[in-house]
Design a protein around this motif. Sequence first.
Motif, mmCIF file in Angstrom:
data_model
loop_
_atom_site.group_PDB
_atom_site.id
_atom_site.type_symbol
_atom_site.label_atom_id
_atom_site.label_comp_id
_atom_site.label_asym_id
_atom_site.label_seq_id
_atom_site.Cartn_x
_atom_site.Cartn_y
_atom_site.Cartn_z
ATOM 1 N N ARG A 1 30.922 7.271 24.103
ATOM 2 C CA ARG A 1 32.506 7.364 24.216
ATOM 3 C C ARG A 1 32.824 8.545 25.117
ATOM 4 N N LEU A 2 33.850 8.102 25.991
ATOM 5 C CA LEU A 2 34.533 9.002 27.015
ATOM 6 C C LEU A 2 33.127 9.704 27.840
ATOM 7 N N HIS B 1 33.481 8.234 33.684
ATOM 8 C CA HIS B 1 33.930 9.492 34.373
ATOM 9 C C HIS B 1 32.661 10.073 35.112
ATOM 10 N N ASP C 1 36.129 3.798 25.773
ATOM 11 C CA ASP C 1 36.909 4.756 26.844
ATOM 12 C C ASP C 1 38.365 4.212 26.717
ATOM 13 N N HIS D 1 44.187 13.341 30.739
ATOM 14 C CA HIS D 1 43.301 12.421 30.844
ATOM 15 C C HIS D 1 42.835 12.045 32.234
ATOM 16 N N ARG E 1 39.258 5.319 35.728
ATOM 17 C CA ARG E 1 39.991 4.889 34.337
ATOM 18 C C ARG E 1 40.243 3.347 34.169
#
Length: 273
Positions: free
Chosen positions: A95-96, A100, A125, A157, A168
């Motif tokens: 997650r997250l 990125h 995400d 973010h 994103r």
Amino acid sequence: MGEAPGAYVPELLDGYSTAMLAATGVGPGHHCLQLGPEGGAVAQWLAGRVTPGGRVVAALAGPGRRTPPHGIEVVSHDIATEPPPRGPFDVIHARLVVPHLARRRDVLHQILDALRPGGWLVVGDFHGPIASRASPAASSHGASDTDLFAAVLNDVHGRVNETGAGDRQWIGTVERHLDAAGMQEVHAASYDQVVRGGESACVLLRDHVIRIHDRLLRLGHRQCELRRFHDLMLDPGFSSWFHEFRCVRVRKPVTTYGARPVVPTPHRGVGSA
């Protein structure tokens, strides 16, 4: 990756993540890997599911905790530069993390390689910036406060939490990459939610914005705007839409003779597709 997300993240997202993980059928004896910041509560949830006989590895950037919670092995690990910890794993939760990274497609394939045949990957995400939307009916504040909230959060973010390599929008296309990699049983769910001033998530979010105050100033936010944001996060009359959170689960094909598949338990679904 850039600035780590704050403690408000598990407050807002853990329920969605664990619902998607529960749909994989994770249970006693399974081996699991937790990747990403602020995932301690999810790792503990997994540890409770895989007992007895299971194993949970939590891979964190930086030094591991000396006294990890019972049933969890914490390892120092940077997924951006290192392959996943040694598997294979029945379930991996990221997650997250992946969107990125500059090498996101390579890292995704490394994560899939760490899965046992028949195992599950759950990846989640934030999907894009906070869109311009009307304030929820319960809010006593107008568009200017909602726009301010969105502007600060989009920078938190986006420009603060990224190194320039992140995308994103990528989580919205991850199914295509997983399908191209030969994965099966792809299920995606998107979640919208409203946050309200004074609730624990907003209080924690306020603390995080205070911590990165100087970075937000360098991005062009004014002191008066940030003070107003701090006030809104404590005001029960304020409410606003948060980022859309997108979560995807996918199963690795059972291609090895005698491999132990992870069989999902019956469920009614964990969100809107």
